[in-house]
Write a protein that holds these residues in place. Structure first.
Motif, short mmCIF file in Angstrom:
data_model
loop_
_atom_site.label_atom_id
_atom_site.label_comp_id
_atom_site.label_asym_id
_atom_site.label_seq_id
_atom_site.Cartn_x
_atom_site.Cartn_y
_atom_site.Cartn_z
N GLN A 138 -3.24 -2.62 7.83
CA GLN A 138 -3.26 -1.17 7.77
C GLN A 138 -4.00 -0.65 8.99
O GLN A 138 -4.66 -1.40 9.71
CB GLN A 138 -3.95 -0.69 6.49
CG GLN A 138 -3.21 -1.10 5.22
CD GLN A 138 -4.03 -0.83 3.99
OE1 GLN A 138 -4.85 -1.62 3.59
NE2 GLN A 138 -3.81 0.32 3.38
N TRP A 140 0.81 -1.22 0.00
CA TRP A 140 0.00 0.00 0.00
C TRP A 140 0.85 1.27 0.00
O TRP A 140 0.43 2.29 -0.54
CB TRP A 140 -0.96 0.00 1.19
CG TRP A 140 -0.32 0.02 2.55
CD1 TRP A 140 -0.04 -1.07 3.34
CD2 TRP A 140 0.13 1.16 3.28
NE1 TRP A 140 0.55 -0.66 4.51
CE2 TRP A 140 0.67 0.70 4.51
CE3 TRP A 140 0.13 2.53 3.03
CZ2 TRP A 140 1.21 1.56 5.47
CZ3 TRP A 140 0.66 3.39 3.99
CH2 TRP A 140 1.18 2.90 5.19
N ASN A 141 2.06 1.19 0.55
CA ASN A 141 2.89 2.39 0.65
C ASN A 141 3.48 2.82 -0.70
O ASN A 141 3.93 3.96 -0.84
CB ASN A 141 4.01 2.16 1.66
CG ASN A 141 4.70 3.45 2.05
OD1 ASN A 141 4.06 4.44 2.36
ND2 ASN A 141 6.03 3.44 2.01
N GLN A 183 -1.72 7.04 3.21
CA GLN A 183 -0.41 7.38 2.67
C GLN A 183 -0.05 8.84 2.91
O GLN A 183 1.10 9.23 2.73
CB GLN A 183 -0.38 7.09 1.17
CG GLN A 183 -0.49 5.61 0.84
CD GLN A 183 -0.64 5.36 -0.65
OE1 GLN A 183 -1.04 6.25 -1.40
NE2 GLN A 183 -0.34 4.17 -1.09
#
Length: 358
Positions: free
Chosen positions: A218, A144-145, A240
């Motif tokens: 997350q 996800w980053n 983010q």
């Protein structure tokens, strides 16, 4: 003195049921690399003796490379004939923002693809496979980053960040980190049988193997049950940008919809506006940092994207019903008084929700 056996020596000894060539690149992420190999190693032999009997692997590259943590390793061989492997895995790392890669790497991956060898992207190794032109029109699982960066570089590749890996047959992509052993176990079970995968699992002191669709961990755990993909994507962008919040207009623009449309979908999915949920995420992240760091409250406020400590204090009290300082003190006292206290507070975010008063 006898020369220590390398993975290349063991690989040449026989035809294992699963054979993997691992390309390790400079600035690679150690966790994904070592977790993937160790799962293979523990399934390959009995008693953790590490002989390449059931599984075989060769660490390949051009000269010594350094992990992002500073550890240096020397590959056992230069890239070998890809036809000798069932899979070619690319262990990438923190160089993913660079939009170029060595010509030899592109040629080798294209050669492997032409030979019908399946390609595996470990962590940001998927960037390298895509740079070789081998992911066009496909789907990739990425951490996800790095989701936004991947989409920016490869707009014709569908990027997923709601799972730990994705097996599309000839392309297998993995978000990296602790998802890499699960991917390895997936391959072990396919080629060597579930007993070997279970053996590796026991040696790693893990209770179970996670499926490919297991969600990436997350802070926004509540998104796992959301059906609206646009809202899930919006929350991903929010996560983010916790330390540098963007406006509702910018968020909607990145999603390709209007702010009004985004607000409506948020209300339908979560019963609140995007702005309110965004503030809640930042407060919850601040609460996590209060528990897991020794930073001053003002520093935590900045990390959570608040302009000053007083703003953070107001928002924090609305969610948790107390001040950040008292919250930290209470949890510190609870940890010291609990059995085994002082070992840390786990890795999850503190509980609470918008307007929960917790």
């Amino acid at each position: 003195m006898k020369r220590p056996e390398t993975s290349l020596d063991a690989f040449h000894e026989g035809r294992q049921k699963l054979r993997v060539g691992i390309l390790v690149l400079d600035n690679f992420t150690l966790n994904a690399f070592s977790g993937f190999i160790d799962a293979l190693r523990l399934a390959a032999d009995t008693g953790g003796r590490s002989r390449q009997i059931e599984c075989g692997w060769v660490i390949m590259g051009h000269g010594p490379v350094r992990a992002s943590c500073g550890l240096s390793i020397t590959p056992d061989a230069e890239p070998m004939d890809p036809g000798r492997f069932d899979y070619i895995a690319v262990a990438g790392g923190n160089d993913y923002p660079q939009r170029a890669q060595p010509a030899w790497l592109t040629r080798y991956l294209q050669q492997a693809d032409a030979a019908g060898v399946r390609l595996v992207g470990l962590c940001t190794g998927t960037f390298n496979i895509a740079r070789a032109g081998l992911m066009e029109g496909r789907t990739a699982c990425v951490h996800w980053n790095v989701h936004d960066e991947f989409r920016s570089q490869f707009p014709n590749v569908r990027a997923l960040s709601d799972r730990i890996f994705f097996d599309a047959g000839d392309r297998i992509t993995c978000a990296g980190s602790t998802g890499a052993p699960d991917l390895a176990l997936h391959l072990i079970g396919r080629h060597c049988g579930p007993e070997r995968a279970q053996q590796s699992l026991r040696h790693m002191v893990l209770s179970n193997q996670r499926d490919a669709s297991f969600p990436q961990a997350q802070f926004a755990e509540e998104t796992r049950s959301l059906r609206d993909s646009v809202v899930r994507r919006a929350i991903l962008i929010m996560e983010q940008t916790l330390d540098a919040p963007i406006s509702l207009e910018d968020l909607a623009s990145r999603l390709g919809i209007s702010p009004r449309h985004l607000s409506r979908r948020f209300t339908e999915s979560l019963g609140q506006s995007p702005s309110r949920y965004y503030r809640f995420l930042r407060v919850r992240y601040g609460a996590w940092r209060l528990v897991h760091s020794t930073e001053r409250v003002s520093e935590v406020a900045t990390e959570a994207g608040f302009s000053d400590a007083s703003h953070f204090l107001r928002e924090f009290k609305q969610v948790y019903g107390t001040t950040p300082a008292r919250y930290r003190k209470a949890l510190d006292g609870a940890r010291r008084g609990a059995p085994g206290g002082g070992q840390g507070g786990g890795g999850s975010a503190p509980a609470g929700g918008p307007g929960s008063g917790r």
